[in-house]
Design an enzyme around this catalytic site. Structure first.
Site, PDB file in Angstrom:
ATOM      1  N   ASN A   1       3.260 -20.563 -31.844  1.00  8.30           N
ATOM      2  CA  ASN A   1       4.114 -20.881 -33.001  1.00  8.30           C
ATOM      3  C   ASN A   1       3.519 -21.991 -33.868  1.00  8.30           C
ATOM      4  O   ASN A   1       3.841 -22.117 -35.048  1.00  8.30           O
ATOM      5  CB  ASN A   1       5.494 -21.386 -32.549  1.00  8.30           C
ATOM      6  CG  ASN A   1       6.275 -20.421 -31.698  1.00  8.30           C
ATOM      7  OD1 ASN A   1       7.041 -20.832 -30.834  1.00  8.30           O
ATOM      8  ND2 ASN A   1       6.102 -19.124 -31.921  1.00  8.30           N
TER       9      ASN A   1
ATOM     10  N   GLN B   1       0.799 -22.842 -35.236  1.00  2.00           N
ATOM     11  CA  GLN B   1      -0.092 -22.619 -36.387  1.00  2.00           C
ATOM     12  C   GLN B   1       0.701 -22.630 -37.696  1.00  2.00           C
ATOM     13  O   GLN B   1       0.143 -22.787 -38.759  1.00  2.00           O
ATOM     14  CB  GLN B   1      -0.832 -21.292 -36.130  1.00  2.00           C
ATOM     15  CG  GLN B   1      -1.360 -20.540 -37.315  1.00  2.00           C
ATOM     16  CD  GLN B   1      -0.421 -19.415 -37.723  1.00  2.00           C
ATOM     17  OE1 GLN B   1       0.762 -19.403 -37.362  1.00  2.00           O
ATOM     18  NE2 GLN B   1      -0.947 -18.466 -38.485  1.00  2.00           N
ATOM     19  N   ARG B   2       2.007 -22.473 -37.640  1.00  2.00           N
ATOM     20  CA  ARG B   2       2.804 -22.406 -38.879  1.00  2.00           C
ATOM     21  C   ARG B   2       4.171 -23.073 -38.771  1.00  2.00           C
ATOM     22  O   ARG B   2       4.768 -23.413 -39.789  1.00  2.00           O
ATOM     23  CB  ARG B   2       2.997 -20.949 -39.314  1.00  2.00           C
ATOM     24  CG  ARG B   2       3.827 -20.140 -38.326  1.00  2.00           C
ATOM     25  CD  ARG B   2       3.688 -18.654 -38.529  1.00  2.00           C
ATOM     26  NE  ARG B   2       4.491 -17.921 -37.549  1.00  2.00           N
ATOM     27  CZ  ARG B   2       4.175 -17.784 -36.273  1.00  2.00           C
ATOM     28  NH1 ARG B   2       3.065 -18.316 -35.798  1.00  2.00           N
ATOM     29  NH2 ARG B   2       4.961 -17.126 -35.452  1.00  2.00           N
TER      30      ARG B   2
ATOM     31  N   ASN C   1      13.166 -10.644 -37.935  1.00  2.00           N
ATOM     32  CA  ASN C   1      13.339  -9.228 -37.593  1.00  2.00           C
ATOM     33  C   ASN C   1      14.366  -8.578 -38.513  1.00  2.00           C
ATOM     34  O   ASN C   1      15.251  -9.251 -39.062  1.00  2.00           O
ATOM     35  CB  ASN C   1      13.761  -9.088 -36.129  1.00  2.00           C
ATOM     36  CG  ASN C   1      15.129  -9.677 -35.884  1.00  2.00           C
ATOM     37  OD1 ASN C   1      16.133  -8.998 -36.072  1.00  2.00           O
ATOM     38  ND2 ASN C   1      15.192 -10.948 -35.505  1.00  2.00           N
TER      39      ASN C   1
ATOM     40  N   CYS D   1      22.571  -7.001 -53.326  1.00  3.88           N
ATOM     41  CA  CYS D   1      22.345  -7.460 -51.951  1.00  3.88           C
ATOM     42  C   CYS D   1      20.997  -6.906 -51.464  1.00  3.88           C
ATOM     43  O   CYS D   1      20.316  -6.163 -52.166  1.00  3.88           O
ATOM     44  CB  CYS D   1      23.491  -7.035 -51.034  1.00  3.88           C
ATOM     45  SG  CYS D   1      23.454  -5.301 -50.516  1.00  3.88           S
TER      46      CYS D   1
ATOM     47  N   CYS E   1      20.461  -3.290 -51.699  1.00  6.61           N
ATOM     48  CA  CYS E   1      20.175  -2.726 -53.026  1.00  6.61           C
ATOM     49  C   CYS E   1      18.660  -2.573 -53.217  1.00  6.61           C
ATOM     50  O   CYS E   1      18.220  -1.792 -54.064  1.00  6.61           O
ATOM     51  CB  CYS E   1      20.746  -3.611 -54.129  1.00  6.61           C
ATOM     52  SG  CYS E   1      22.544  -3.677 -54.165  1.00  6.61           S
TER      53      CYS E   1
ATOM     54  N   CYS F   1       4.858 -10.175 -37.604  1.00  2.00           N
ATOM     55  CA  CYS F   1       3.849 -11.229 -37.735  1.00  2.00           C
ATOM     56  C   CYS F   1       3.025 -11.329 -36.451  1.00  2.00           C
ATOM     57  O   CYS F   1       1.829 -11.618 -36.482  1.00  2.00           O
ATOM     58  CB  CYS F   1       4.515 -12.566 -38.047  1.00  2.00           C
ATOM     59  SG  CYS F   1       5.309 -12.621 -39.665  1.00  2.00           S
TER      60      CYS F   1
ATOM     61  N   CYS G   1      27.523  -2.877 -51.008  1.00  6.15           N
ATOM     62  CA  CYS G   1      28.178  -3.587 -52.108  1.00  6.15           C
ATOM     63  C   CYS G   1      28.440  -2.706 -53.314  1.00  6.15           C
ATOM     64  O   CYS G   1      28.909  -3.193 -54.339  1.00  6.15           O
ATOM     65  CB  CYS G   1      27.384  -4.843 -52.485  1.00  6.15           C
ATOM     66  SG  CYS G   1      25.833  -4.514 -53.354  1.00  6.15           S
TER      67      CYS G   1
END
Lengths: 268, 66
Positions: free
Chosen positions: A69, A71-72, A130, A171, A174, A188, A248
């Site tokens: 984790n 690295q970012r 996700n 939303c 859409c 990722c 919506c």
């Protein structure tokens, strides 16, 4: 509210901005933001919101800090490997700004807990990894009439938009009707992501959250920002509410959170 | 008619709908959104949107990482 001398110094560069000022800073200190995901996007997002003095930040994540984790995910550190991400991020925030209260929700968002988690927050930011969570959060924010500032990253790409169906905006559905077929879009973890791209998008997200809280400038409702880090291009495209949107639109087919949400296909 | 797709010029028959174009170029509509002249085309209108000569299309890929 009355600021302490330390607060006046801490927030001086905000208070100087006519669009923020003392009134806006007081608004931030009284605001409650829910951040979903304490990873690549959630890290810069929560750090900037905390530095800005957003008074209450709820953080939803059920994961622990892993070496892959770091690295970012800049809210976490090598010394905190194995710690719950919500605890690690809360430590980072406490070191930046003791004015801020972090509410730790060490859980995974699901159909049963999402509406309860949204309750009491002014605005929601999606930094999840996700599609199941993204669609669930979009639908829940629509039903709960919450503004959702959403960002996503993969490889060298980033996308950002704000969904405000309660104010007539489009939303997530859409744009992307439903979760992609499982296994069709890499995560990722499978395809990689440049660490600084997470920083770029998470920081843009923090800016949009602050703008929404203060009601300043032009928000990202009805717009989608598309960032290509390899070409260094930012494009903004219009998004209108889809009259055929199952959530919506005028004849919705999704009217509760009972719809099946896809299994997690993009673990970040 | 000439369509610009992701910055490249392509020749396609007149009267093509967006849905027909996606099928012709082998793109699964469930995995992308499509931007036409800087506006996202609503999913429910893919079959109704008739593309015009000079349209600029960008395929927006579905990404969900965080």
């Amino acid at each position: 509210m009355d600021f302490t001398e330390d607060q006046i110094r801490r927030y001086a560069r905000h208070i100087l901005l006519p669009e923020v000022g003392g009134t806006g800073q007081a608004t931030l200190l009284g605001s409650r933001v829910l951040v979903v995901g304490a990873g690549g996007l959630g890290s810069p997002l929560v750090l900037y919101l905390a530095a800005a003095g957003v008074g209450t930040i709820g953080l939803v994540d059920d994961d622990t800090v892993d070496l892959s984790n770091l690295q970012r995910q800049i809210a976490h550190t090598t010394a905190r490997l194995g710690m719950a991400k919500v605890d690690s991020a809360a430590e980072a925030v406490a070191q930046i700004n003791p004015d801020v209260r972090i509410i730790r929700h060490r859980t995974r968002l699901d159909i049963d807990n999402v509406l309860g988690l949204l309750d009491g927050y002014d605005i929601v930011a999606d930094g999840s990894d996700n599609f199941a969570t993204r669609f669930l959060l979009n639908d829940a924010c629509h039903f709960a009439r919450k503004t959702l500032v959403s960002a996503a990253i993969l490889r060298f790409d980033g996308q950002l938009s704000t969904y405000k169906t309660h104010a007539g905006g489009p939303c997530y559905r859409c744009i992307f009707r439903e979760p992609p077929p499982p296994g069709q879009i890499p995560s990722c973890a499978e395809a990689g992501v440049l660490g600084a791209v997470a920083g770029t998008l998470g920081t843009l997200q923090a800016t949009e959250v602050v703008k929404e809280l203060l009601g300043i400038g032009t928000g990202m409702s009805g717009q989608l920002l598309i960032y290509d880090a390899l070409e260094t291009t930012f494009r903004t495209v219009r998004v209108k509410p889809d009259p055929g949107c199952p959530l919506c639109g005028p004849a919705p087919t999704i009217t509760t959170l009972e719809a099946p949400y896809a299994p997690n296909v993009c673990a970040g | 008619m000439k369509l610009t797709i992701n910055g490249d010029l392509h020749d396609h028959p007149d009267g093509l709908t967006l849905q027909e174009l996606l099928h012709a170029i082998g793109l699964d509509a469930r995995k992308v959104a499509v931007e036409r002249n800087r506006e996202i085309v609503p999913k429910s209108q893919y079959g109704d949107v008739v593309l015009a000569d000079g349209d600029a299309l960008e395929i927006v890929h579905f990404i969900g990482g965080g």
